[in-house]
Write a protein that holds these residues in place. Structure first.
Motif, PDB file in Angstrom:
ATOM      1  N   VAL A 123       1.116  -1.119  -0.484  1.00 32.26           N
ATOM      2  CA  VAL A 123       0.176  -0.444   0.224  1.00 32.26           C
ATOM      3  C   VAL A 123       1.420   0.991  -0.162  1.00 32.26           C
ATOM      4  N   PHE A 124       0.439   2.323  -0.856  1.00 31.26           N
ATOM      5  CA  PHE A 124       1.698   3.100  -1.568  1.00 31.26           C
ATOM      6  C   PHE A 124       0.625   4.872  -0.886  1.00 31.26           C
ATOM      7  N   LYS A 125       0.964   5.845  -0.319  1.00 30.31           N
ATOM      8  CA  LYS A 125       0.078   7.026  -0.887  1.00 30.31           C
ATOM      9  C   LYS A 125       1.607   7.841  -0.719  1.00 30.31           C
ATOM     10  N   ARG A 126       1.382   8.859  -1.321  1.00 33.29           N
ATOM     11  CA  ARG A 126       2.665  10.073  -1.899  1.00 33.29           C
ATOM     12  C   ARG A 126       2.293  11.271  -1.261  1.00 33.29           C
ATOM     13  N   LEU A 165       4.231   7.575 -11.565  1.00 29.62           N
ATOM     14  CA  LEU A 165       5.235   8.378 -10.281  1.00 29.62           C
ATOM     15  C   LEU A 165       5.026   9.948 -10.720  1.00 29.62           C
ATOM     16  N   LYS A 166       5.983  10.294  -9.672  1.00 32.41           N
ATOM     17  CA  LYS A 166       5.408  12.081  -9.478  1.00 32.41           C
ATOM     18  C   LYS A 166       7.098  12.277  -9.042  1.00 32.41           C
ATOM     19  N   PRO A 167       8.382  12.698  -9.352  1.00 30.61           N
ATOM     20  CA  PRO A 167       8.994  12.982  -8.557  1.00 30.61           C
ATOM     21  C   PRO A 167       9.010  14.141  -7.477  1.00 30.61           C
ATOM     22  N   ILE A 197      13.137  12.471  -5.151  1.00 29.00           N
ATOM     23  CA  ILE A 197      13.645  13.664  -5.514  1.00 29.00           C
ATOM     24  C   ILE A 197      13.446  13.545  -6.731  1.00 29.00           C
ATOM     25  N   HIS A 198      14.969  13.091  -7.070  1.00 25.91           N
ATOM     26  CA  HIS A 198      14.323  12.497  -9.192  1.00 25.91           C
ATOM     27  C   HIS A 198      13.533  11.790  -9.684  1.00 25.91           C
ATOM     28  N   LEU A 199      13.008  11.324 -10.467  1.00 23.59           N
ATOM     29  CA  LEU A 199      13.284   9.414 -11.087  1.00 23.59           C
ATOM     30  C   LEU A 199      13.825   8.810 -11.983  1.00 23.59           C
ATOM     31  N   ARG A 200      14.310   8.056 -12.662  1.00 19.13           N
ATOM     32  CA  ARG A 200      15.058   7.745 -13.863  1.00 19.13           C
ATOM     33  C   ARG A 200      14.020   7.898 -15.299  1.00 19.13           C
TER      34      ARG A 200
END
Length: 200
Positions: A123-126, A165-167, A197-200
């Motif tokens: 389970v993910f939250k951001r 995904l969001k940075p 902080i960054h995405l690939r």
């Protein structure tokens, strides 16, 4: 930094960070993404007789971890404590690495395949925090993140694919109770945080 080469446990090269307000030491596993360092944070030692005010940590010649406590006049306690590894490897999330579609989760023990490959067990939250003059910040723009798939890539690693995904977000992961080791052990710490902080 755990510079003991494995003589303090399975987390060589990772960081231990003391917490002032609680009897807790956090474990931080960093990776380099687009030239910068980022990574996960998870409890390492929580309670169990550890004092508050964990301000200075250093490894001794016998590879035990010395913790210096301070109260700084507002939090914590005073004194010295020492942690030794009991030579038993706990069932823990060892590292969490960002991929192009989500995260690779590497554990310290072989996984029970059925539970580990069930996307419902993750389970993910951001969210993010504001950087401003005032002290502290609430979590901003909190949102759930759907898990598209969970696949075992080897006996200790699960690859998680997220909907998107969001940075510049903290990804908070809660591991479900069915994520067990092959021997049936429950994971010691089920909540982990990754600062993307960054995405690939």
């Amino acid at each position: 930094v755990d510079s003991t080469g494995g003589k303090f446990g399975p987390f060589a090269g990772q960081l231990f960070v003391g917490e002032m307000n609680k009897g807790r030491i956090m474990r931080v596993a960093l990776e380099r993404v687009r030239g910068g360092l980022q990574g996960m944070c998870i409890p390492f030692y929580d309670g169990a007789g550890l004092k508050r005010g964990n301000n200075r940590l250093v490894f001794g010649p016998d590879h035990s971890l010395w913790i210096g406590h301070s109260n700084h006049g507002w939090a914590g306690e005073r004194g010295l404590q020492k942690l030794r590894w009991n030579k038993k490897v706990p069932f823990e999330l060892k590292s969490m690495s960002l991929t192009r579609k989500g995260f690779d989760l590497n554990f310290t023990h072989s996984l029970e395949a059925k539970g580990a490959s069930n996307a419902l067990n993750y389970v993910f939250k951001r969210y993010f925090y504001s950087y401003h003059r005032g002290y502290g910040s609430p979590q901003r723009e909190v949102e759930s993140v759907s898990v598209v798939a969970a696949r075992l890539t080897d006996d200790t690693t699960v690859s998680i694919e997220l909907e998107n995904l969001k940075p510049e977000r903290v990804y908070e992961l809660s591991l479900g109770p069915a994520v067990n080791s092959w021997e049936g052990a429950k994971v010691v710490n089920s909540k982990v945080f990754y600062n993307a902080i960054h995405l690939r």
